[in-house]
Scaffold this motif. Structure first.
Motif, short mmCIF file in Angstrom:
data_model
loop_
_atom_site.label_atom_id
_atom_site.label_comp_id
_atom_site.label_asym_id
_atom_site.label_seq_id
_atom_site.Cartn_x
_atom_site.Cartn_y
_atom_site.Cartn_z
N MET A 83 0.83 -1.20 0.00
CA MET A 83 0.00 0.00 0.00
C MET A 83 0.86 1.25 0.00
SD MET A 83 -3.38 -0.88 2.31
CE MET A 83 -2.65 -1.72 3.72
N VAL A 84 1.92 1.25 0.78
CA VAL A 84 2.84 2.40 0.81
C VAL A 84 3.42 2.62 -0.59
CG1 VAL A 84 5.02 3.28 1.74
CG2 VAL A 84 3.41 2.12 3.24
N ARG A 85 3.86 1.56 -1.22
CA ARG A 85 4.46 1.68 -2.55
C ARG A 85 3.46 2.22 -3.58
NH1 ARG A 85 4.92 -0.87 -7.24
NH2 ARG A 85 3.44 -2.51 -6.67
N LEU A 86 2.23 1.73 -3.53
CA LEU A 86 1.23 2.15 -4.51
C LEU A 86 0.79 3.59 -4.30
CD1 LEU A 86 -0.98 -1.06 -4.73
CD2 LEU A 86 0.68 -0.23 -6.40
N ILE A 87 0.71 4.04 -3.06
CA ILE A 87 0.35 5.44 -2.80
C ILE A 87 1.45 6.37 -3.30
CG2 ILE A 87 -0.09 7.17 -1.02
CD1 ILE A 87 -1.49 5.04 0.61
N THR A 88 2.68 6.06 -2.98
CA THR A 88 3.78 6.92 -3.41
C THR A 88 3.93 6.91 -4.93
OG1 THR A 88 5.33 5.09 -3.03
CG2 THR A 88 5.06 6.70 -1.26
N ALA A 89 3.52 5.83 -5.58
CA ALA A 89 3.59 5.75 -7.04
C ALA A 89 2.37 6.38 -7.72
CB ALA A 89 3.71 4.30 -7.48
N GLY A 90 1.38 6.83 -6.92
CA GLY A 90 0.19 7.44 -7.48
C GLY A 90 -0.83 6.46 -8.02
N ARG A 91 -0.71 5.19 -7.65
CA ARG A 91 -1.63 4.17 -8.15
C ARG A 91 -2.71 3.80 -7.13
NH1 ARG A 91 2.25 -0.48 -9.88
NH2 ARG A 91 0.25 -1.54 -10.26
N LEU A 92 -2.63 4.38 -5.95
CA LEU A 92 -3.61 4.21 -4.89
C LEU A 92 -3.79 5.57 -4.23
CD1 LEU A 92 -5.13 1.67 -3.79
CD2 LEU A 92 -3.41 1.57 -1.98
N ASP A 93 -5.05 5.96 -3.98
CA ASP A 93 -5.31 7.30 -3.46
C ASP A 93 -5.06 7.41 -1.96
OD1 ASP A 93 -6.34 8.68 -5.88
OD2 ASP A 93 -7.87 7.11 -5.78
N CYS A 94 -5.37 6.36 -1.22
CA CYS A 94 -5.26 6.42 0.23
C CYS A 94 -5.33 4.99 0.77
CB CYS A 94 -6.38 7.27 0.83
SG CYS A 94 -8.05 6.73 0.36
N ALA A 95 -5.11 4.85 2.08
CA ALA A 95 -5.15 3.50 2.64
C ALA A 95 -5.35 3.56 4.15
CB ALA A 95 -3.86 2.75 2.32
N LEU A 96 -5.96 2.51 4.67
CA LEU A 96 -5.97 2.23 6.10
C LEU A 96 -4.91 1.16 6.33
CD1 LEU A 96 -8.88 3.54 5.77
CD2 LEU A 96 -9.47 2.20 7.80
N LEU A 97 -3.90 1.50 7.11
CA LEU A 97 -2.79 0.59 7.30
C LEU A 97 -2.21 0.77 8.69
CD1 LEU A 97 -0.32 2.78 7.01
CD2 LEU A 97 -0.56 2.33 4.58
N SER A 98 -1.29 -0.11 9.05
CA SER A 98 -0.56 0.01 10.30
C SER A 98 0.82 0.53 9.94
CB SER A 98 -0.47 -1.36 10.98
OG SER A 98 0.11 -1.24 12.26
N ALA A 99 1.10 1.77 10.33
CA ALA A 99 2.27 2.48 9.81
C ALA A 99 3.57 1.80 10.19
CB ALA A 99 2.26 3.91 10.31
N ILE A 157 -4.16 1.77 13.60
CA ILE A 157 -4.90 1.97 12.36
C ILE A 157 -4.64 3.40 11.93
CG2 ILE A 157 -7.10 1.76 11.18
CD1 ILE A 157 -6.24 -0.79 12.58
N ASP A 158 -3.88 3.57 10.87
CA ASP A 158 -3.54 4.90 10.36
C ASP A 158 -4.20 5.11 9.00
OD1 ASP A 158 -1.39 5.88 12.30
OD2 ASP A 158 -0.60 3.93 11.73
N PHE A 159 -4.64 6.35 8.77
CA PHE A 159 -5.14 6.71 7.44
C PHE A 159 -4.00 7.39 6.71
CE2 PHE A 159 -7.31 9.37 4.30
CZ PHE A 159 -8.13 8.42 3.71
N ALA A 160 -3.65 6.88 5.55
CA ALA A 160 -2.48 7.34 4.81
C ALA A 160 -2.87 8.04 3.52
CB ALA A 160 -1.56 6.16 4.50
N LEU A 161 -2.27 9.21 3.31
CA LEU A 161 -2.40 9.97 2.08
C LEU A 161 -1.01 10.26 1.53
CD1 LEU A 161 -5.02 12.72 3.07
CD2 LEU A 161 -5.41 10.80 1.53
N PRO A 162 -0.91 10.54 0.24
CA PRO A 162 0.38 11.01 -0.27
C PRO A 162 0.71 12.38 0.34
CG PRO A 162 -1.32 11.20 -1.95
CD PRO A 162 -1.92 10.43 -0.82
N ARG A 163 1.96 12.68 0.46
CA ARG A 163 2.38 13.96 1.03
C ARG A 163 2.10 15.11 0.06
NH1 ARG A 163 5.16 13.94 5.66
NH2 ARG A 163 6.16 12.02 6.37
N GLY A 164 2.02 16.32 0.63
CA GLY A 164 1.87 17.52 -0.20
C GLY A 164 0.49 17.67 -0.78
N ASP A 165 0.42 18.17 -2.01
CA ASP A 165 -0.86 18.47 -2.66
C ASP A 165 -1.36 17.33 -3.54
OD1 ASP A 165 -0.82 21.03 -1.54
OD2 ASP A 165 0.38 21.82 -3.19
N ALA A 166 -0.71 16.17 -3.47
CA ALA A 166 -1.07 15.07 -4.37
C ALA A 166 -2.37 14.37 -3.99
CB ALA A 166 0.07 14.04 -4.41
#
Length: 297
Positions: free
Chosen positions: A135-151, A271-280
């Motif tokens: 999930m981390v890889r896909l968010i940083t690559a722009g292929r996933l918008d967000c995720a619920l994950l354990s950081a 349980i963390d909600f993850a978004l890409p950093r910045g304005d992405a």
């Protein structure tokens, strides 16, 4: 520099108000500022837009020709802002969400997503159950918008995280296991015990491996499963011990599974909600974060 929308707006204010004083008041700037803006517009276009020194204001032929073009340009500029605003107000498009298992008892994801789809019928949801690292890889690559994950460490470095909830992990075993009668259990009591483990790429497995390694202890892996329910069934059948989320372990009480918290180790699943950093981050992903935070508050 080229003609600016601000200059066209000032020109139309001058045309419609008929004087620099009234136009400047309408645009909330000083009169000298309005004069400078009109002068810059004339320089950019290479023409005079009004006859200097005349009262009332009299436009040149070029000035009169500019009026409809200026109004059309402002309408186009306003439509751009409206289109962008509609995306924020009425969410549309596809929202790709990564999730991991057994979070509903802590975070009402299904209820929140259902409400969002009712309020925003143009919104399409895509949910995928994936390992945290993926999930981390896909968010940083722009292929996933967000995720619920354990950081994990990578998630903390690369993503914008919002903590939603946490729950403790407990040690679980079958009714026949000797440790089930112990008044307390410490990490050292688990040396060489048989374990039902989760995959190595899960955040909790990384933490467990480090704990045992730092304590100089060995545990024997009976099997590796990527489903909490199956892990619980294996524990109930006597395959081995397991570290489970407390809510999962509670489900096994009727089936002869006991659980305890270790006396010397605190282990929890965040349980963390993850978004890409910045304005992405997309407007829909940002809205989902707001709704989830409100739901767990």
């Amino acid at each position: 520099m080229g003609v600016e929308i601000r200059q066209l707006r000032h020109f139309l204010a001058l045309v419609e108000e008929g004087s620099f004083t009234q136009a400047a008041r309408r645009e909330f700037i000083v009169q000298s500022g309005l004069s400078s803006s009109i002068r810059a517009l004339e320089q950019d276009l290479g023409v005079a837009l009004y006859v200097k020194g005349t009262r009332p204001l009299r436009l040149t032929a070029e000035g009169r020709a500019l009026i409809p073009a200026a109004r059309e340009a402002l309408r186009g500029f306003d439509s751009v802002h409206e289109a962008v605003g509609q995306v924020s107000r009425r969410l549309t498009g596809r929202l790709g969400i990564g999730v991991f298992t057994h979070v509903e008892h802590l975070v009402p994801l299904a209820a929140v997503l259902s409400r969002m789809t009712v309020l925003h019928p143009g919104l399409e949801l895509g949910l995928a159950q994936l390992p945290t690292e993926e999930m981390v890889r896909l968010i940083t690559a722009g292929r996933l918008d967000c995720a619920l994950l354990s950081a994990t460490g990578a998630a903390r470095r690369e993503l914008d995280l919002t903590r939603l909830a946490a729950e403790p992990f407990v040690l679980a075993g079958s009714r026949d296991h000797p440790l089930g009668h112990a008044p307390s259990i410490a990490l050292g009591d688990l040396a060489n015990e048989r374990f039902v483990d989760v995959p190595r790429y899960w955040a909790v497995r990384t933490r467990l491996d480090r704990l045992f390694r730092e304590a100089g202890l060995r545990r024997r892996q009976v099997c590796e499963v990527d489903d909490w329910g199956l892990a619980l069934d294996l524990v109930a059948g006597g395959a081995g011990l397991a570290f489970l989320p407390r809510a999962v372990a509670e489900q096994g009480r009727g089936g002869g599974v006991w659980h305890q918290t270790l006396t010397d180790v605190e282990l929890e699943r965040r349980i963390d909600f993850a978004l890409p950093r910045g304005d992405a981050a997309s407007p829909a992903a940002r809205r989902l974060r707001v709704e989830l935070v409100a739901a767990v508050s």
